[in-house]
Design an enzyme around this catalytic site. Structure first.
Site, PDB file in Angstrom:
ATOM      1  N   HIS A 251       0.869  -1.187   0.000  1.00 33.02           N
ATOM      2  CA  HIS A 251       0.000   0.000   0.000  1.00 33.02           C
ATOM      3  C   HIS A 251       0.900   1.229   0.000  1.00 33.02           C
ATOM      4  O   HIS A 251       1.680   1.424  -0.935  1.00 33.02           O
ATOM      5  CB  HIS A 251      -0.930  -0.071   1.206  1.00 33.02           C
ATOM      6  CG  HIS A 251      -2.123   0.847   1.127  1.00 33.02           C
ATOM      7  ND1 HIS A 251      -2.384   1.664   0.061  1.00 33.02           N
ATOM      8  CD2 HIS A 251      -3.141   1.077   2.014  1.00 33.02           C
ATOM      9  CE1 HIS A 251      -3.496   2.337   0.272  1.00 33.02           C
ATOM     10  NE2 HIS A 251      -3.974   2.002   1.462  1.00 33.02           N
ATOM     11  N   HIS A 289      -1.963  -0.257 -12.773  1.00 33.86           N
ATOM     12  CA  HIS A 289      -2.901  -0.219 -11.657  1.00 33.86           C
ATOM     13  C   HIS A 289      -4.151  -0.990 -12.037  1.00 33.86           C
ATOM     14  O   HIS A 289      -4.696  -0.790 -13.126  1.00 33.86           O
ATOM     15  CB  HIS A 289      -3.274   1.223 -11.293  1.00 33.86           C
ATOM     16  CG  HIS A 289      -3.914   1.346  -9.945  1.00 33.86           C
ATOM     17  ND1 HIS A 289      -5.194   0.905  -9.691  1.00 33.86           N
ATOM     18  CD2 HIS A 289      -3.458   1.850  -8.767  1.00 33.86           C
ATOM     19  CE1 HIS A 289      -5.493   1.133  -8.421  1.00 33.86           C
ATOM     20  NE2 HIS A 289      -4.461   1.700  -7.839  1.00 33.86           N
ATOM     21  N   ASP A 330       2.218   5.874  -7.141  1.00 33.57           N
ATOM     22  CA  ASP A 330       3.398   5.600  -6.320  1.00 33.57           C
ATOM     23  C   ASP A 330       4.657   6.131  -7.002  1.00 33.57           C
ATOM     24  O   ASP A 330       5.521   6.730  -6.353  1.00 33.57           O
ATOM     25  CB  ASP A 330       3.538   4.095  -6.077  1.00 33.57           C
ATOM     26  CG  ASP A 330       2.374   3.516  -5.292  1.00 33.57           C
ATOM     27  OD1 ASP A 330       1.908   4.189  -4.364  1.00 33.57           O
ATOM     28  OD2 ASP A 330       1.926   2.403  -5.623  1.00 33.57           O
TER      29      ASP A 330
END
Length: 387
Positions: A251, A289, A330
């Site tokens: 995460h 993603h 990210d």
């Protein structure tokens, strides 16, 4: 020719009925193993058994228990929510396009929107000094834990009282990250703490980042916050549950994995680093993603505002060329931190401050439902001894 155990990309896509980007996303998430074609190292082969398993999962009729278990991992929604959704490859906060909101809004304004509030900001000024700890992550945990130990349960509280507490909690967390109690907009406070002038291009990029990372539907940390809220826990306890979940490497901790990949690319060359990971069946953190088959719009919006450091630009281009995957948020957090010369743990700090707005919104919404989140386990242990 490929063996029966390994098939070419064209065959794999045909069996699954997906586009190249989706196949690469399966690879990056570890659901399909890949290896170089021994007869043509420019091509990759995919494990046929993994493709078959995915195909069967998509087509077979499953029992209720199987459907429920699958919903826990990127499945159908398991909770009703009016806060955030991803639709058509775009992110929406209460029906409003997050990319458009990032053009003008602050984190504070978006936090009010997420929790369903309107009107003027509500803030308390009575805040304790920032906890003493050597790094931002430790201070963030300490600040939320201290509040969680003394704040009253959220259940039964008036909406106005919760709104004031919510706004204050964001301030408390920002104080912890910045290392001091301060005033003004959150993005300017962080910019000044990190050596950037308030109101400048760097502060504006931080503002945009905070807005775009504020919430992301029922991600793992939001779900944790909702579980805590369903028991009536305080908003600070819900946020503490959120940051504990965020800290995991799958995460918010994924930004550290992106930094590791970037270091490998610098040492070995981008294409070699990518090839090594694919051969070893390792993921490419920072790219692809599951909710965005094409590009992560949050990353695209942020990277458009930044001149990438040369090493990250080379890595981005190489990953796109080899796998077709686009950067996700990210990667963008790491790129922004490096581009603005922020502290090493700034990616996690930015993620934490921004996402706290979402945790609070989910906690308040869950509390309004007055229902306890308590799933049943599908027991697979030894037979009970009914003696």
């Amino acid at each position: 020719m490929p063996s029966a155990d390994w098939i070419a990309a064209e065959d794999a896509r045909a069996r699954l009925g997906v586009r190249p980007q989706t196949l690469y996303a399966y690879v990056s998430r570890g659901r399909v193993q890949v290896r170089p074609d021994p007869h043509d190292p420019r091509r990759s082969l995919y494990r046929a058994a993994d493709i078959t398993a995915l195909t069967q999962r998509k087509s077979r009729s499953r029992k209720v228990s199987d459907v429920a278990a699958g919903a826990i991992a990127w499945g159908e929604p398991v909770l009703a929510s009016s806060i955030t959704t991803v639709a058509g490859g775009r992110l929406f906060y209460r029906g409003r396009d997050a990319i458009k909101l990032a053009e003008t809004e602050t984190l504070e304004a978006v936090a009010r929107l997420l929790r369903g509030g309107h009107g003027a900001a509500l803030k308390r000024t009575e805040r304790p000094a920032s906890p003493h700890a050597p790094d931002m992550r430790s201070r963030a945990f300490l600040a939320l834990a201290q509040r969680a130990g003394i704040d009253p349960p959220a259940k039964g509280r008036a909406a106005l009282a919760l709104a004031v507490e919510a706004a204050t909690l964001l301030d408390v967390l920002t104080d912890a990250i910045a290392g001091e109690v301060g005033g003004g907009a959150i993005h300017n406070r962080l910019a000044m703490a990190w050596g950037l002038g308030p109101g400048g291009p760097g502060a504006d990029l931080i503002r945009r980042t905070l807005v775009l990372v504020a919430d992301h539907e029922l991600n793992a940390s939001a779900f944790s916050a909702r579980v805590a809220a369903s028991t009536g826990a305080s908003l600070s306890a819900c946020a503490l549950a959120g940051i504990a979940t965020l800290s995991g490497p799958r995460h918010g901790g994924a930004t550290q994995a992106v930094q590791t990949l970037a270091a490998e690319a610098t040492q070995q060359g981008p294409r070699q680093a990518i090839a090594n990971r694919l051969v070893e069946d390792r993921a490419l953190p920072g790219f692809g993603h599951p909710l965005y088959p094409d590009d992560d719009p949050r990353a695209a919006a942020l990277l458009d505002r930044l001149t990438l450091p040369a090493d990250l630009a080379a890595l981005q281009q190489a990953v796109r060329a080899v796998t077709g995957l686009a950067p996700n948020v990210d990667f963008a957090l790491v790129a922004i931190s490096q581009g603005l010369k922020l502290p090493a743990d700034a990616p996690f700090a930015l993620f934490t401050v921004a996402r706290c707005a979402g945790w609070i919104a989910h906690a308040i919404e869950q509390g309004q439902s007055d229902s306890l989140i308590r799933p049943r386990a599908r027991y697979v242990g030894p037979e009970p001894e009914f003696a």
